[in-house]
Design a protein around this motif. Structure first.
Motif, PDB file in Angstrom:
ATOM      1  N   UNK A 133      -7.473  66.844 -61.828  1.00  0.00           N
ATOM      2  CA  UNK A 133      -8.648  67.427 -62.315  1.00  0.00           C
ATOM      3  C   UNK A 133      -9.439  66.601 -63.409  1.00  0.00           C
ATOM      4  N   UNK A 134      -9.079  65.521 -63.597  1.00  0.00           N
ATOM      5  CA  UNK A 134      -9.976  64.414 -64.554  1.00  0.00           C
ATOM      6  C   UNK A 134     -11.342  64.252 -63.830  1.00  0.00           C
ATOM      7  N   UNK A 135     -12.021  63.807 -64.702  1.00  0.00           N
ATOM      8  CA  UNK A 135     -13.360  63.230 -64.182  1.00  0.00           C
ATOM      9  C   UNK A 135     -12.917  61.889 -63.561  1.00  0.00           C
ATOM     10  N   UNK A 167     -10.115  59.300 -65.615  1.00  0.00           N
ATOM     11  CA  UNK A 167      -9.086  58.983 -64.768  1.00  0.00           C
ATOM     12  C   UNK A 167      -8.718  57.271 -64.865  1.00  0.00           C
ATOM     13  N   UNK A 168     -10.013  56.891 -65.048  1.00  0.00           N
ATOM     14  CA  UNK A 168     -10.041  55.199 -65.038  1.00  0.00           C
ATOM     15  C   UNK A 168      -9.360  54.743 -66.364  1.00  0.00           C
ATOM     16  N   UNK A 218      -4.543  63.939 -52.544  1.00  0.00           N
ATOM     17  CA  UNK A 218      -4.706  62.670 -51.767  1.00  0.00           C
ATOM     18  C   UNK A 218      -4.776  61.662 -52.826  1.00  0.00           C
ATOM     19  N   UNK A 219      -4.455  62.096 -54.123  1.00  0.00           N
ATOM     20  CA  UNK A 219      -4.123  60.964 -55.141  1.00  0.00           C
ATOM     21  C   UNK A 219      -3.550  59.393 -54.625  1.00  0.00           C
ATOM     22  N   UNK A 274     -10.922  54.628 -57.380  1.00  0.00           N
ATOM     23  CA  UNK A 274     -10.119  55.883 -57.903  1.00  0.00           C
ATOM     24  C   UNK A 274      -8.767  55.978 -57.974  1.00  0.00           C
ATOM     25  N   UNK A 275      -8.046  54.851 -57.707  1.00  0.00           N
ATOM     26  CA  UNK A 275      -6.564  54.897 -57.879  1.00  0.00           C
ATOM     27  C   UNK A 275      -6.164  55.090 -59.205  1.00  0.00           C
TER      28      UNK A 275
END
Length: 337
Positions: free
Chosen positions: A35-37, A41-42, A63-64, A77-78
């Motif tokens: 749910x994070x932007x 997330x980074x 698909x995280x 995005x990882x």
């Protein structure tokens, strides 16, 4: 390589520990991260076993992508993971107490403390652990608060339950009621108020209004129902008032929480675990954040347990973890001490 040898420049705002992997921790973490932007997330680091996080993500249809901290190859995005794995050959006992899971939960917290103390992460956010599993693994702590005090060398720590309408700080927490009464001393009450005052000031409240709850019914009715209120609590409050703290008390516990919820006080100092937990959880069960004060590091947490009865079924709600993450961001991004 240990976190203490990985450099000192902060890369991550928060480090989220997995908690007990047999509980709902991996699932609610994956929900919260999903749910994070991209920006949040980074700057989020997870602590735990990437394989368990991947399994939880698949269960949720997500698909995280998870990569080990400092991996040479990453994908956009990882999510970075400071790796703490289950021992080789050990199967995860879903929804059950096990020493292996308790030990892993401890090692995740230990790694997160190392990451924050080395400057690589700003604030620890903890998913729930199970005290029985922790003890089976030989880690005899009363929970996160005592564990963090031990790992950081802090002489004591305090549990704050923070919510929008009512916040409580506790003189004692995970001890018997009989022992909690013995801990109601002027020194401990003064230290608790000082810790709460300093924290609220760091959040931008210039002159926090703090109420100290009484211990006995009606604050002892002048000694009829016990003398701790007039012998221990009142002198502590008077000492703080003489130092210009805006503190009131002792105030009967059957009214003080209502008054605080109506906006009269910024914080209530509760004398023992249930006295403070019950009113806060009644008002804000899903959004209350557990915050550790008095430590050389900062930590927020969910205010619920491992929920073994629904673990690994895709049913856990991440609302409370989201609140803990938001509070951690509030701490680290405003550079509060």
């Amino acid at each position: 390589m240990s976190a203490s040898n990985q450099g000192t420049s902060r890369q991550y705002d928060i480090a989220i520990t997995m908690g007990d992997p047999a509980g709902i921790g991996p699932e609610i973490i994956c929900r919260a991260v999903a749910a994070m932007s991209p920006e949040d997330r980074a700057t989020t680091l997870l602590v735990g076993d990437p394989a368990i996080y991947r399994r939880a993500a698949r269960m949720l249809g997500s698909d995280l992508d998870f990569v080990a901290l400092d991996a040479e190859e990453t994908t956009p995005g990882s999510i970075a993971v400071a790796v703490v794995e289950l021992p080789e050959g050990v199967e995860l006992a879903e929804g059950r107490i096990s020493a292996a899971a308790g030990d892993m939960a401890f090692r995740c917290v230990e790694a997160a403390v190392d990451l924050v103390q080395s400057g690589r992460a700003g604030v620890i956010v903890t998913a729930p652990l199970n005290k029985a599993a922790l003890h089976e693994a030989g880690h005899h702590y009363d929970g996160h608060t005592g564990m963090l005090a031990s790992l950081t060398g802090a002489p004591s720590s305090f549990m704050l339950l923070a919510s929008e309408h009512l916040s409580t700080l506790h003189v004692s927490t995970h001890v018997s009621l009989r022992e909690a009464i013995d801990r109601v001393t002027p020194e401990r009450i003064i230290a608790t108020v000082e810790a709460g005052h300093d924290h609220l000031v760091s959040l931008g409240i210039a002159a926090p209004r703090i109420a100290v709850a009484g211990l006995n019914p009606h604050c002892g009715e002048g000694g009829i129902f016990g003398d701790e209120d007039m012998r221990c609590i009142a002198p502590a409050v008077e000492s703080l008032q003489a130092r210009a703290y805006d503190v009131s008390g002792p105030i009967s516990a059957d009214t003080v929480f209502y008054r605080a919820s109506r906006g009269e006080f910024d914080l209530v100092v509760a004398q023992y675990h249930d006295q403070g937990h019950i009113p806060v959880k009644l008002i804000a069960f899903d959004t209350t954040v557990n915050v550790s004060l008095g430590l050389p590091i900062q930590r927020t947490s969910v205010d619920h347990g491992t929920a073994f009865d629904i673990a690994w079924q895709g049913r856990a709600d991440a609302t409370n973890l989201g609140s803990a993450i938001a509070y951690a961001h509030r701490l680290v991004r405003d550079d509060h001490p």
